[in-house]
Motif scaffolding. Structure first.
Motif, PDB file in Angstrom:
ATOM      1  N   TYR A 164      39.110   4.986  66.387  1.00 20.41           N
ATOM      2  CA  TYR A 164      40.335   4.326  65.945  1.00 20.41           C
ATOM      3  C   TYR A 164      41.004   5.216  64.903  1.00 20.41           C
ATOM      4  O   TYR A 164      40.368   5.672  63.945  1.00 20.41           O
ATOM      5  CB  TYR A 164      40.025   2.968  65.338  1.00 20.41           C
ATOM      6  CG  TYR A 164      41.239   2.295  64.741  1.00 20.41           C
ATOM      7  CD1 TYR A 164      42.136   1.614  65.553  1.00 20.41           C
ATOM      8  CD2 TYR A 164      41.496   2.374  63.381  1.00 20.41           C
ATOM      9  CE1 TYR A 164      43.261   1.002  65.011  1.00 20.41           C
ATOM     10  CE2 TYR A 164      42.612   1.763  62.835  1.00 20.41           C
ATOM     11  CZ  TYR A 164      43.499   1.091  63.652  1.00 20.41           C
ATOM     12  OH  TYR A 164      44.609   0.509  63.123  1.00 20.41           O
ATOM     13  N   HIS A 206      44.504   5.586  62.465  1.00 18.02           N
ATOM     14  CA  HIS A 206      45.771   5.135  61.895  1.00 18.02           C
ATOM     15  C   HIS A 206      46.332   6.333  61.132  1.00 18.02           C
ATOM     16  O   HIS A 206      45.970   6.583  59.975  1.00 18.02           O
ATOM     17  CB  HIS A 206      45.563   3.950  60.957  1.00 18.02           C
ATOM     18  CG  HIS A 206      46.850   3.296  60.554  1.00 18.02           C
ATOM     19  ND1 HIS A 206      47.741   3.894  59.692  1.00 18.02           N
ATOM     20  CD2 HIS A 206      47.395   2.112  60.921  1.00 18.02           C
ATOM     21  CE1 HIS A 206      48.786   3.099  59.519  1.00 18.02           C
ATOM     22  NE2 HIS A 206      48.595   2.009  60.257  1.00 18.02           N
ATOM     23  N   VAL A 244      42.937   3.538  69.649  1.00 16.95           N
ATOM     24  CA  VAL A 244      41.604   4.101  69.827  1.00 16.95           C
ATOM     25  C   VAL A 244      41.684   5.249  70.823  1.00 16.95           C
ATOM     26  O   VAL A 244      42.249   5.099  71.912  1.00 16.95           O
ATOM     27  CB  VAL A 244      40.612   3.036  70.335  1.00 16.95           C
ATOM     28  CG1 VAL A 244      39.254   3.667  70.615  1.00 16.95           C
ATOM     29  CG2 VAL A 244      40.473   1.915  69.304  1.00 16.95           C
TER      30      VAL A 244
END
Length: 201
Positions: free
Chosen positions: A141, A143, A154
């Motif tokens: 994952y 960000h 992901v």
């Protein structure tokens, strides 16, 4: 011959193993078991992206309790932690299977990563050192916080490497890591040195 090989494997397993280094930005994820006791290490990484100005440097520490272990890392590119659980590792077997999960971030650009996956390794003992080739597959994952594609998504990734461990717990390691992004994969190559010692806990 078999009577000689089995004790040798046991000695090498007790001497130490490369720690499962957390996935700090720009560094490979070492998909291996955490040895019982304490392991400290230092690494250099050469990422494909602008993780660091040229080369990333970092230090790490881990502690293993039976089949579970935790590790933490601090580097010029960020910080992170990882939990590793060994699912398969017989007393006299050279094979090991682990599952891992962790998180890492940076203090400046707001990048957050959370890898989760599995790794497989094999011990190759010799009279002086043991060799441990390994490979790991994971989802990650990400960000980004700085313009990468797939914000909050992901992505698949893998890492593979080789560690060389002496009988006294001192070792060196190298690994290649790649995360697959749409049109712009992230890859890195890392090298490091580590030392493991059993605390008896």
């Amino acid at each position: 011959m078999r009577r000689r090989v089995v004790p040798l494997i046991a000695i090498l397993l007790a001497a130490g193993a490369p720690e499962a280094r957390s996935q700090v930005r720009g560094f490979p994820l070492y998909a291996v078991q955490v040895p019982r006791g304490v392991t400290i290490g230092g690494d250099l990484a050469f990422p494909s992206d602008d993780y660091c100005p040229g080369v990333c440097a970092g230090g790490s520490a881990s502690m293993g309790f039976g089949r579970a272990g935790v590790s933490a890392s601090v580097a010029t590119s960020g910080f992170g932690g990882l939990v590793t659980v060994t699912l398969l590792q017989g007393e006299h077997s050279p094979f090991a299977l682990v599952v891992q999960g962790g998180a890492s971030g940076t203090t400046t650009s707001g990048v957050f990563q959370a890898p989760f996956g599995a790794g497989f390794s094999v011990w190759i003992p010799t009279p002086v050192v043991s060799l441990q080739p390994w490979i790991g597959f994971r989802g990650q994952y990400m960000h980004p916080g700085d313009g990468w594609e797939g914000d909050g998504a992901v992505h698949p990734g893998f890492s593979s490497g080789l560690s060389i461990i002496l009988l006294n717990g001192l070792g060196v390691r190298a690994a290649y890591d790649r995360v697959f992004l749409t049109g712009d994969d992230l890859s890195t190559f890392g090298v490091g040195v580590f030392f493991s010692f059993d605390t008896g806990l």
